[in-house]
Write a protein that holds these residues in place. Structure first.
Motif, PDB file in Angstrom:
ATOM      1  N   GLN A 261       0.825  -1.205   0.000  1.00  0.00           N
ATOM      2  CA  GLN A 261       0.000   0.000   0.000  1.00  0.00           C
ATOM      3  C   GLN A 261       0.862   1.260   0.000  1.00  0.00           C
ATOM      4  O   GLN A 261       0.582   2.215  -0.726  1.00  0.00           O
ATOM      5  N   ILE A 262       1.922   1.259   0.800  1.00  0.00           N
ATOM      6  CA  ILE A 262       2.811   2.425   0.838  1.00  0.00           C
ATOM      7  C   ILE A 262       3.525   2.586  -0.504  1.00  0.00           C
ATOM      8  O   ILE A 262       3.640   3.699  -1.030  1.00  0.00           O
ATOM      9  N   MET A 263       3.993   1.482  -1.069  1.00  0.00           N
ATOM     10  CA  MET A 263       4.718   1.553  -2.331  1.00  0.00           C
ATOM     11  C   MET A 263       3.819   2.036  -3.455  1.00  0.00           C
ATOM     12  O   MET A 263       4.231   2.821  -4.310  1.00  0.00           O
ATOM     13  N   VAL A 264       2.559   1.585  -3.459  1.00  0.00           N
ATOM     14  CA  VAL A 264       1.633   1.983  -4.520  1.00  0.00           C
ATOM     15  C   VAL A 264       1.282   3.460  -4.406  1.00  0.00           C
ATOM     16  O   VAL A 264       1.303   4.198  -5.398  1.00  0.00           O
ATOM     17  N   THR A 265       0.953   3.917  -3.209  1.00  0.00           N
ATOM     18  CA  THR A 265       0.430   5.273  -3.055  1.00  0.00           C
ATOM     19  C   THR A 265       1.509   6.325  -2.841  1.00  0.00           C
ATOM     20  O   THR A 265       1.353   7.474  -3.263  1.00  0.00           O
ATOM     21  N   LEU A 266       2.602   5.945  -2.174  1.00  0.00           N
ATOM     22  CA  LEU A 266       3.648   6.917  -1.836  1.00  0.00           C
ATOM     23  C   LEU A 266       4.982   6.605  -2.486  1.00  0.00           C
ATOM     24  O   LEU A 266       5.942   7.373  -2.317  1.00  0.00           O
ATOM     25  N   GLY A 267       5.062   5.499  -3.194  1.00  0.00           N
ATOM     26  CA  GLY A 267       6.254   5.178  -3.947  1.00  0.00           C
ATOM     27  C   GLY A 267       7.423   4.729  -3.097  1.00  0.00           C
ATOM     28  O   GLY A 267       7.314   4.549  -1.874  1.00  0.00           O
ATOM     29  N   ALA A 268       8.555   4.565  -3.767  1.00  0.00           N
ATOM     30  CA  ALA A 268       9.772   4.138  -3.076  1.00  0.00           C
ATOM     31  C   ALA A 268      10.218   5.170  -2.047  1.00  0.00           C
ATOM     32  O   ALA A 268      10.791   4.814  -1.006  1.00  0.00           O
ATOM     33  N   VAL A 269       9.940   6.437  -2.311  1.00  0.00           N
ATOM     34  CA  VAL A 269      10.298   7.489  -1.353  1.00  0.00           C
ATOM     35  C   VAL A 269       9.535   7.284  -0.044  1.00  0.00           C
ATOM     36  O   VAL A 269      10.116   7.313   1.048  1.00  0.00           O
ATOM     37  N   GLY A 270       8.231   7.078  -0.138  1.00  0.00           N
ATOM     38  CA  GLY A 270       7.431   6.862   1.064  1.00  0.00           C
ATOM     39  C   GLY A 270       7.831   5.616   1.808  1.00  0.00           C
ATOM     40  O   GLY A 270       7.901   5.607   3.048  1.00  0.00           O
TER      41      GLY A 270
END
Length: 485
Positions: free
Chosen positions: A376-385
């Protein structure tokens, strides 16, 4: 002839005292700050302790109570702003706090490119529970009290679970109360006032809270710890959450490996294992007698759903839907790996992805989250998130690891009990995040931020935990007394 007091030709400079490490100096400053608060606002500090305990108890309650859990700690912190503002400044100087602030900021920035602004605002709103971190921080000298309140909330949920599983909800009188406190959409799943997946995740955290006390704690906490381990394990089984079952087993393996590596005298650890095994056997037999067919149905259904999804492409079941959502998430990661599709944009991207593959978005769409925290974090906030969130948790974990190894200023005693409970509770909740989006669900996010607050790397020694007297003697030797910030 040399002047009086001048160094001779062969005189050596006076040796300098070794400089304290930076981390030690910061820890001493934190101790002095809390001593300053304790000596100058005794009544207000006691009020802060009570409000912090109330908030910790309420975050384990029903959804409406979780919302009100913010009120005691936040209101008290604002009332005592003269004292709590310097405390918040010191908290904000810690590396883990800076990364958490970066996490909040990145979530806000990700609103700029979200595919679904309404859902994005809803997901961003769960960050409101992060305010508990600075609000619980001034009460950290009563960390043990806050831990006990979390335990009491988990035990209360266990009691409701057991009453519901025993059929008390159908009784007159008390049955009305049990029905009011029970999430009852599935007769095979008993999760008290939580939705089953949420309840499973929170009880995995409760299991982690009890494990150190049960197997590494002093004799006075060992029985309570064993009771908590058995109650939490039974509660996880009763939720019917298969992801929580797997997370609990993974947490148990990690803890056993840790305990074996930590304990020098294996006989002390082995003395607890037979008692725990007997309790687990009796509890297992009782649970199977009461819920055996339901548990067997949940297990066999899960196996059948996985096979149907992998072998026949049937994604209409609960487990099949989760597998499908993981695939959709991977498509999103491939398209926007760096910054993601924006906070709250998972469902909208799933609809677009279904349409792009010739599917009906109304039938083959996805939920608002991926039921997997890293995805979920990778999808919505990307590698940065993902990097920001991962760094925050790693810094907190390293702080707890130093305390467990005895290399921190205020380390845990070798036979630690509930002192190490929040660390393993946080670990358990993160493991449960493999099958649940713990950072955007209301109840799991509230408990997540409370556990992060309790595991703040630089904090004072708690007045109500083991080893306090020895640590306070050490603190008195190191510090010259309280100093105003």
């Amino acid at each position: 002839m040399s002047l009086p007091g001048a160094l001779g030709p062969r005189s050596a400079p006076a040796p300098r005292a070794p400089e304290e490490p930076k981390a030690t100096r910061k820890a001493v400053e934190v101790d002095r700050l809390f001593a300053w608060q304790r000596e100058n606002d005794t009544r207000g500090l006691r009020f802060q302790w009570a409000c912090a305990a109330a908030s910790c108890l309420m975050v384990m309650g029903p959804a409406s109570m979780v919302e009100w859990a913010l009120a005691p700690a936040v209101v008290c912190t604002l009332i005592r702003i003269r004292w709590t503002w310097p405390m918040a400044n010191r908290l904000g100087e810690q590396a883990s706090s800076k990364w958490l602030m970066a996490w909040i900021a990145w979530c806000g920035v990700a609103m700029a490119w979200t595919l679904d602004r309404t859902q994005g605002l809803d997901d961003f709103g769960t960050l409101r529970f992060a305010v508990l971190i600075p609000c619980l921080w001034p009460a950290m000298e009563r960390r043990g009290l806050m831990v006990r309140c979390l335990i009491a909330g988990a035990f209360a949920a266990n009691i409701v679970q057991f009453l519901s599983a025993a059929g008390v909800g159908s009784w007159d009188g008390i049955g009305w109360l049990v029905r009011r406190l029970t999430w009852s959409r599935d007769v095979d799943r008993h999760s008290a006032w939580w939705q089953p997946v949420v309840g499973g995740s929170l009880l995995v955290a409760a299991l982690g809270m009890h494990l150190p006390a049960a197997f590494l704690g002093p004799a006075r906490t060992r029985m309570l710890g064993l009771t908590g381990v058995l109650a939490s394990a039974a509660g996880i089984a009763l939720t019917g959450s298969r992801g929580a079952w797997l997370a609990a087993m993974a947490l148990a393996v990690v803890f056993v490996l840790f305990a074996i590596s930590r304990v020098e005298d294996r006989r002390k650890l082995l003395g607890v294992i037979p008692l725990a095994a007997c309790g687990a056997l009796l509890l297992g037999l009782g649970a199977w007698k009461a819920m055996g067919p339901a548990l067997e149905r949940r297990f066999s259904t899960g196996v059948a759903e996985v096979r149907a999804a992998l072998e026949h492409g049937d994604y209409t079941t609960d487990t099949g839907k989760r597998i499908y959502m993981f695939e959709v998430g991977w498509h999103a990661v491939q398209q926007r790996p760096l910054v993601g599709v924006g906070i709250g944009g998972f469902r909208k991207f799933g609809e677009q992805d279904a349409a792009a593959h010739g599917l009906d978005p109304a039938v083959d769409g996805v939920h608002a989250h991926a039921h997997n925290t890293p995805m979920q974090i990778m999808v919505t906030l990307g590698a940065v998130g993902l990097a920001i969130a991962g760094t925050s948790i790693v810094l907190i974990g390293l702080g707890e690891w130093r305390r467990l190894r005895g290399t921190a200023r205020h380390s845990y005693p070798r036979w630690c009990g509930y002192e190490a409970g929040p660390a393993f509770a946080l670990l358990g909740l993160c493991i449960a995040g493999i099958t649940d989006s713990i950072h955007i669900n209301q109840q799991t996010s509230a408990v997540l931020y409370v556990l992060i607050a309790l595991c703040t790397p630089l904090r004072p020694v708690a007045m109500d935990e083991a080893g306090v007297d020895a640590e306070r003697d050490e603190q008195g030797a190191d510090a010259d007394g309280p100093a105003a910030p």
